[in-house]
Design an enzyme around this catalytic site. Sequence first.
Site, PDB file in Angstrom:
ATOM      1  N   HIS A  22      16.008  24.819 -59.049  1.00  0.00           N
ATOM      2  CA  HIS A  22      16.287  24.875 -57.374  1.00  0.00           C
ATOM      3  C   HIS A  22      15.131  24.224 -56.617  1.00  0.00           C
ATOM      4  CE1 HIS A  22      13.856  28.756 -57.376  1.00  0.00           C
ATOM      5  NE2 HIS A  22      14.853  29.143 -58.028  1.00  0.00           N
ATOM      6  N   HIS A  76      13.335  42.226 -63.534  1.00  0.00           N
ATOM      7  CA  HIS A  76      13.637  41.179 -62.400  1.00  0.00           C
ATOM      8  C   HIS A  76      15.239  40.967 -62.304  1.00  0.00           C
ATOM      9  CE1 HIS A  76      12.965  38.366 -59.597  1.00  0.00           C
ATOM     10  NE2 HIS A  76      12.659  37.270 -60.168  1.00  0.00           N
ATOM     11  N   GLU A  78      16.464  38.298 -60.961  1.00  0.00           N
ATOM     12  CA  GLU A  78      16.920  37.082 -60.498  1.00  0.00           C
ATOM     13  C   GLU A  78      17.657  36.504 -61.972  1.00  0.00           C
ATOM     14  OE1 GLU A  78      13.789  34.319 -59.489  1.00  0.00           O
ATOM     15  OE2 GLU A  78      15.309  32.764 -58.818  1.00  0.00           O
ATOM     16  N   ASP A  80      17.849  34.066 -64.031  1.00  0.00           N
ATOM     17  CA  ASP A  80      17.239  33.533 -65.304  1.00  0.00           C
ATOM     18  C   ASP A  80      16.845  34.391 -66.081  1.00  0.00           C
ATOM     19  OD1 ASP A  80      15.470  33.943 -63.252  1.00  0.00           O
ATOM     20  OD2 ASP A  80      13.981  32.409 -63.576  1.00  0.00           O
ATOM     21  N   HIS A 142       8.233  38.462 -58.456  1.00  0.00           N
ATOM     22  CA  HIS A 142       8.516  37.416 -57.434  1.00  0.00           C
ATOM     23  C   HIS A 142       9.746  37.929 -56.357  1.00  0.00           C
ATOM     24  CE1 HIS A 142      11.590  33.805 -57.247  1.00  0.00           C
ATOM     25  NE2 HIS A 142      10.821  33.610 -56.409  1.00  0.00           N
ATOM     26  N   ASP A 161       7.807  37.013 -64.087  1.00  0.00           N
ATOM     27  CA  ASP A 161       7.555  35.884 -63.523  1.00  0.00           C
ATOM     28  C   ASP A 161       5.990  35.591 -63.691  1.00  0.00           C
ATOM     29  OD1 ASP A 161       9.910  34.811 -63.263  1.00  0.00           O
ATOM     30  OD2 ASP A 161      10.261  35.571 -61.338  1.00  0.00           O
ATOM     31  N   TYR A 189       3.467  26.934 -61.394  1.00  0.00           N
ATOM     32  CA  TYR A 189       4.095  27.916 -61.312  1.00  0.00           C
ATOM     33  C   TYR A 189       3.956  28.793 -60.086  1.00  0.00           C
ATOM     34  CZ  TYR A 189       7.555  31.325 -62.667  1.00  0.00           C
ATOM     35  OH  TYR A 189       8.692  32.473 -62.528  1.00  0.00           O
ATOM     36  N   HIS A 220       8.382  33.272 -68.496  1.00  0.00           N
ATOM     37  CA  HIS A 220       8.706  31.722 -68.852  1.00  0.00           C
ATOM     38  C   HIS A 220       7.510  31.341 -69.538  1.00  0.00           C
ATOM     39  CE1 HIS A 220      11.970  31.757 -65.769  1.00  0.00           C
ATOM     40  NE2 HIS A 220      11.173  32.331 -64.849  1.00  0.00           N
TER      41      HIS A 220
HETATM   42 FE1  FEO Z   1      12.171  35.112 -60.449  1.00  0.00          FE
HETATM   43 FE2  FEO Z   1      12.149  33.625 -63.315  1.00  0.00          FE
HETATM   44  O1  FEO Z   1      12.584  34.482 -61.842  1.00  0.00           O
END
Ligand code: FEO
Length: 392
Positions: A22, A76, A78, A80, A142, A161, A189, A220
């Site tokens: 994004h 989390h 989100e 991903d 996050h 994250d 990041y 990640h």
């Molecule tokens: Fe805030 Fe990697 O998701």
Amino acid sequence: MVKIAENIYWTGYVDWSLRNFHGYSTPSGSTYNAYLIFDEQPTLIKTVKHYGFEEMLSRIKEVIEPSKIKYIISNHTEMDHSGSIGKMLKLCPGAQIVCSPKGQEGLKRHFKENWNFKIVNSGDTLNIGRRNLKFFLMPMVHWPDSMATYSIEDNILFPNDAFGQHYASSERFADCIGIDVVVKEATKYYANIVMPYGGQVIKALEALKDIKLDTICPSHGLIWRRKEDIEKIVSLYKKLANYESDRSVVVIYDTMWHSTQMMAQKLYELIDREGISVKLYNLQDTNISDIIAEIISAKVVMVGSPILNNKILPNMGAFLTYLKGLKPKNRYAFTFGSYGWAKIGFKELEDSLKEAGMELLAEGRYANYIPDDTELDNLKDIVIKIKNLLAS
Ligand code: FEO
């Protein structure tokens, strides 16, 4: 799968093709890290983006029959990280979803399912057999739902994250890559994902300060396992969360007929001649997420645009919108540019930088049509101001 510690495995997905998250440029791709703890109550810490499900599943099957999983920890919401929870639950329908109160709200809104949730708060523990997992809520690192999971017996932190990087690799550990590369990606990041939440990061670091960290397994990128690397990334987070900067300058511009570019180039040369660390970026060539990764280190941010229809150029508008959301604190800004018949558009440039939390170093310099030699030479005044500022 990759073994992280005794009976703890990485079972994630490497997204080699990802080039844009994004708006965040990811030239090196990314990973979505899921971790499986094989204990009396087998526990999966997070899942992966929906299209990585099959790859994650094949790794899990190397360790365990998926139906045996008793807990799926969603640090989390989100997508991903939580995007494959629905598919996973079909294979282990008896599993409980462990998450924060906000995590439950978020997962219900995303999946429209009333799963078997186990809600945890900071300090809560969960016994899964030989191990006890402890939870730390980390709101806004996050999202409001974010939390970290800590395996007490292994000294392993799963902070989601936090401490992550968008970096695809066949290696799993930061020390296998070259620590400077991983730190650079972790800085980018942080700048693009975490920067607005420095206060919350400080609180999270404070909450974690008394736990022993042998390994940090982010969601990640690469895993931190060497003592010196863990110290480095934690210390980097402290610095960034306090909005500290280096004695450096970044010059960012867009240009139409090269007039603003002439000013940007002149500023760069004058600053460089003073021995000050400076970088120069044309918004037409550089993704805004890479520029933010430079701003996070710079004390002074110089921003230039020409005027088009009484407005700054659209590229600059997009950059400033992004910057205003990220709000880098403790920075100084300077504006410059060229115009034909009206200067009114520069107000947006100045106001946007103030709204982003920066202090204007001096009045902006705006040249009519094409800057002449005197106007370019006069930019020296600004450079002297910067030199004095950075020396103080
Ligand atoms: Fe805030 Fe990697 O998701």
